[in-house]
Motif scaffolding. Structure first.
Motif, mmCIF file in Angstrom:
data_model
loop_
_atom_site.group_PDB
_atom_site.id
_atom_site.type_symbol
_atom_site.label_atom_id
_atom_site.label_comp_id
_atom_site.label_asym_id
_atom_site.label_seq_id
_atom_site.Cartn_x
_atom_site.Cartn_y
_atom_site.Cartn_z
ATOM 1 N N ARG A 71 0.824 -1.190 0.000
ATOM 2 C CA ARG A 71 0.000 0.000 0.000
ATOM 3 C C ARG A 71 0.866 1.251 0.000
ATOM 4 N NH1 ARG A 71 -3.506 -1.402 5.100
ATOM 5 N NH2 ARG A 71 -1.628 -2.590 5.554
ATOM 6 N N PRO A 72 0.322 2.333 -0.515
ATOM 7 C CA PRO A 72 1.082 3.584 -0.467
ATOM 8 C C PRO A 72 1.404 3.940 0.973
ATOM 9 C CG PRO A 72 -0.831 3.781 -1.902
ATOM 10 C CD PRO A 72 -0.960 2.469 -1.182
ATOM 11 N N VAL A 73 2.560 4.556 1.147
ATOM 12 C CA VAL A 73 2.985 4.949 2.478
ATOM 13 C C VAL A 73 2.081 6.053 2.995
ATOM 14 C CG1 VAL A 73 4.845 6.000 3.808
ATOM 15 C CG2 VAL A 73 5.348 4.273 2.078
ATOM 16 N N LYS A 74 1.600 5.873 4.200
ATOM 17 C CA LYS A 74 0.788 6.904 4.834
ATOM 18 C C LYS A 74 1.673 7.733 5.745
ATOM 19 C CE LYS A 74 -3.096 7.569 7.982
ATOM 20 N NZ LYS A 74 -4.083 6.913 8.845
ATOM 21 N N GLU A 75 1.670 9.008 5.543
ATOM 22 C CA GLU A 75 2.528 9.887 6.325
ATOM 23 C C GLU A 75 1.718 10.559 7.425
ATOM 24 O OE1 GLU A 75 4.199 12.528 3.534
ATOM 25 O OE2 GLU A 75 5.151 10.947 2.361
ATOM 26 N N LYS A 76 2.364 10.739 8.556
ATOM 27 C CA LYS A 76 1.683 11.342 9.696
ATOM 28 C C LYS A 76 1.289 12.792 9.412
ATOM 29 C CE LYS A 76 3.908 8.443 13.148
ATOM 30 N NZ LYS A 76 4.742 8.417 14.379
ATOM 31 N N GLU A 77 2.140 13.516 8.683
ATOM 32 C CA GLU A 77 1.861 14.904 8.358
ATOM 33 C C GLU A 77 2.200 15.150 6.888
ATOM 34 O OE1 GLU A 77 4.120 17.332 10.931
ATOM 35 O OE2 GLU A 77 3.077 16.686 12.751
ATOM 36 N N PRO B 64 7.562 4.431 6.620
ATOM 37 C CA PRO B 64 6.256 3.894 6.238
ATOM 38 C C PRO B 64 5.413 3.639 7.478
ATOM 39 C CG PRO B 64 8.032 2.727 5.138
ATOM 40 C CD PRO B 64 8.657 3.596 6.169
ATOM 41 N N VAL B 65 4.127 3.910 7.348
ATOM 42 C CA VAL B 65 3.184 3.605 8.424
ATOM 43 C C VAL B 65 2.089 2.756 7.814
ATOM 44 C CG1 VAL B 65 1.567 4.539 10.103
ATOM 45 C CG2 VAL B 65 3.692 5.775 9.579
ATOM 46 N N VAL B 66 1.858 1.566 8.350
ATOM 47 C CA VAL B 66 0.871 0.653 7.795
ATOM 48 C C VAL B 66 -0.515 1.140 8.164
ATOM 49 C CG1 VAL B 66 0.082 -1.726 7.738
ATOM 50 C CG2 VAL B 66 2.513 -1.230 8.003
ATOM 51 N N ALA C 240 7.156 -2.424 2.223
ATOM 52 C CA ALA C 240 6.590 -1.222 2.822
ATOM 53 C C ALA C 240 7.654 -0.380 3.521
ATOM 54 C CB ALA C 240 5.486 -1.594 3.816
ATOM 55 N N TYR C 241 8.887 -0.914 3.585
ATOM 56 C CA TYR C 241 10.011 -0.197 4.192
ATOM 57 C C TYR C 241 11.146 -0.050 3.174
ATOM 58 C CZ TYR C 241 7.605 -1.151 8.580
ATOM 59 O OH TYR C 241 6.666 -1.210 9.584
ATOM 60 N N PRO C 242 10.906 0.682 2.086
ATOM 61 C CA PRO C 242 11.919 0.793 1.025
ATOM 62 C C PRO C 242 13.182 1.524 1.464
ATOM 63 C CG PRO C 242 10.133 2.349 0.645
ATOM 64 C CD PRO C 242 9.702 1.479 1.798
#
Length: 261
Positions: free
Chosen positions: A158-164, A175-177, A236-238
């Motif tokens: 999945r695309p990486v979700k960023e906190k901000e 990366p955040v799952v 997910a951790y490139p």
């Protein structure tokens, strides 16, 4: 997970289900999961069939050829199922009828049983909820959470979700799952497994990493974090891991992992 444990089709498995601590709606998934590790030749479920809470199982018994074992509750509030299931398991164990067990329950009372089976050199897996006590989980060779048997999984990273939101020119963060923010971060465990599996050239075989992950945590499962395979979770951790595929002499492909500097 890829090759975390060799699939042994010749292994004979006994599936023993604590009817008071299992969901009938997941029986097909549980049988399929157990089938990855061997052929299920004994299928038994234990409970007091005179009670209403066992009614949900009655429709699936014949469909999946599961043998119901009646165990009355001699005292209100006490669960007699545990004792009956443990006694049957020990009988099966010493009759040398199977090469592996699958204990379906979230009850810590089966911790000693799982430990005793492993002491005899027999494979034992558990299936239960994520609330299962850690002692029971660690007593098994493999433990599968029922929550992982009913969730929809992503086939691709999945695309990486960023906190901000990132500012212009700013590098992406870790990366955040998605949908699993409350779970523990798997990255420290992945790094630890890599350290145990890495070879002199700095590459680690993904199959060996999978085995080490099960040794470190029998309940480790990429599905817990929303990924069907270990390789997809690691992708997910490139910024941390580099994956490369290599071809063996027999034409099969293996996945290798390297920790980035």
């Amino acid at each position: 997970m890829e090759q975390e444990q060799p699939v042994t089709r010749t292994r004979r498995m006994a599936m023993l289900i604590d009817g008071d601590n299992a969901q009938p709606s997941l029986i097909s998934n549980m049988l399929a999961e157990t089938g990855k590790y061997g052929m299920v030749i004994i299928r038994r479920i234990y409970g007091d069939w005179t009670t209403a809470n066992m009614s949900g199982w009655k429709d699936v018994l014949q469909t999946y050829a599961i043998q119901p074992i009646q165990q009355f509750r001699y005292t209100i509030g006490k669960n007699a199922t545990d004792s009956a299931m443990i006694i049957d398991a020990m009988d099966i164990l010493y009759e040398d009828r199977v090469d592996g067990f699958c204990l379906v329950s979230s009850d810590s009372d089966y911790t000693r049983l799982a430990t005793r089976i492993r002491e005899k050199g027999i494979f034992v897996m558990g299936i239960g909820k994520q609330t299962t006590p850690r002692a029971f989980v660690n007593a098994c060779d493999v433990f599968v959470f029922t929550e992982n048997l009913q969730k929809n999984l992503h086939k691709e990273p999945r695309p990486v979700k960023e906190k901000e939101p990132r500012r212009k020119g700013e590098k992406p963060g870790k990366p955040v799952v998605e949908e699993n923010e409350n779970l523990n971060d798997p990255l420290p465990l992945l790094k630890q497994a890599y350290d145990l599996a890495v070879q002199d050239d700095g590459w680690a075989f993904l199959g060996v990493m999978g085995t080490q992950l099960r040794q470190l945590d029998p309940s480790f499962d990429p599905r817990t974090y929303g990924y069907r395979q270990l390789s997809l979770l690691m992708q997910a951790y490139p910024d941390v891991f580099e994956l490369e595929m290599g071809k063996k002499g027999d034409g099969t492909f293996n996945v290798y992992v390297r920790l980035k500097e």
